[in-house]
Write an enzyme that holds these catalytic residues in place. Sequence first.
Site, PDB file in Angstrom:
ATOM      1  N   GLY A   1       0.830  -1.197   0.000  1.00  0.00           N
ATOM      2  CA  GLY A   1       0.000   0.000   0.000  1.00  0.00           C
ATOM      3  C   GLY A   1       0.859   1.238   0.000  1.00  0.00           C
ATOM      4  O   GLY A   1       2.053   1.193  -0.300  1.00  0.00           O
ATOM      5  N   CYS A   2       0.265   2.346   0.351  1.00  0.00           N
ATOM      6  CA  CYS A   2       0.960   3.632   0.368  1.00  0.00           C
ATOM      7  C   CYS A   2       2.248   3.529   1.189  1.00  0.00           C
ATOM      8  O   CYS A   2       2.234   3.075   2.333  1.00  0.00           O
ATOM      9  CB  CYS A   2       0.037   4.706   0.957  1.00  0.00           C
ATOM     10  SG  CYS A   2       0.818   6.310   1.097  1.00  0.00           S
ATOM     11  N   PHE A   3       3.348   3.961   0.600  1.00  0.00           N
ATOM     12  CA  PHE A   3       4.632   3.786   1.273  1.00  0.00           C
ATOM     13  C   PHE A   3       4.811   4.651   2.505  1.00  0.00           C
ATOM     14  O   PHE A   3       5.624   4.349   3.372  1.00  0.00           O
ATOM     15  CB  PHE A   3       5.816   3.910   0.326  1.00  0.00           C
ATOM     16  CG  PHE A   3       5.844   5.037  -0.665  1.00  0.00           C
ATOM     17  CD1 PHE A   3       5.268   6.282  -0.439  1.00  0.00           C
ATOM     18  CD2 PHE A   3       6.494   4.845  -1.867  1.00  0.00           C
ATOM     19  CE1 PHE A   3       5.335   7.301  -1.370  1.00  0.00           C
ATOM     20  CE2 PHE A   3       6.580   5.864  -2.820  1.00  0.00           C
ATOM     21  CZ  PHE A   3       6.003   7.097  -2.568  1.00  0.00           C
TER      22      PHE A   3
END
Length: 168
Positions: free
Chosen positions: A12-14
């Site tokens: 997912g979003c880093f």
Amino acid sequence: MENFKKAYIAGGCFWGMEELFRTRPGVKDTEVGYIGGENDNPTYRNHPGHAEGLEIIYDPQETSFTDLLDYFFRIHNPTTLNRQGNDVGSSYRSAIFYQNEEELEDSKKMIEVVNDSNKWEGPAATTLEPYSTFWAAEPEHQDYLQRIPNGYTCHFERFQESFLAETN
């Protein structure tokens, strides 16, 4: 840092992944970036096929690759294909980028442990992909939640107890 190792994951979003891993025992540094895609020198606006990934530099005397994977499976939902929270697309896939056969085998075993735990409603959709070049993201993405503490994240500890606790 010559005795340190690196691990590469995506979930997912880093931003949220980096924020949670940065304080784990044995983790010495983190960097967000792009991995597993089609173009060289990817950017936030142009990273076809790349996942938003995380490079973890760790001390193998203090933690292990398997311990890092255990935490990885506790802070994101590995059962959603190409999705975490509001983020949808292959950039947000759950993936482990293995660097050698040992990491590949450890990753397969960890996925089996996670699936056998029945803690998630379905099987892990996590892909196992051979390591390719890790491209560091732009400076504004590094340490994002340190600079913007109330910024966007969909990551949190979903399970306090290790998946590995049940196998010992």
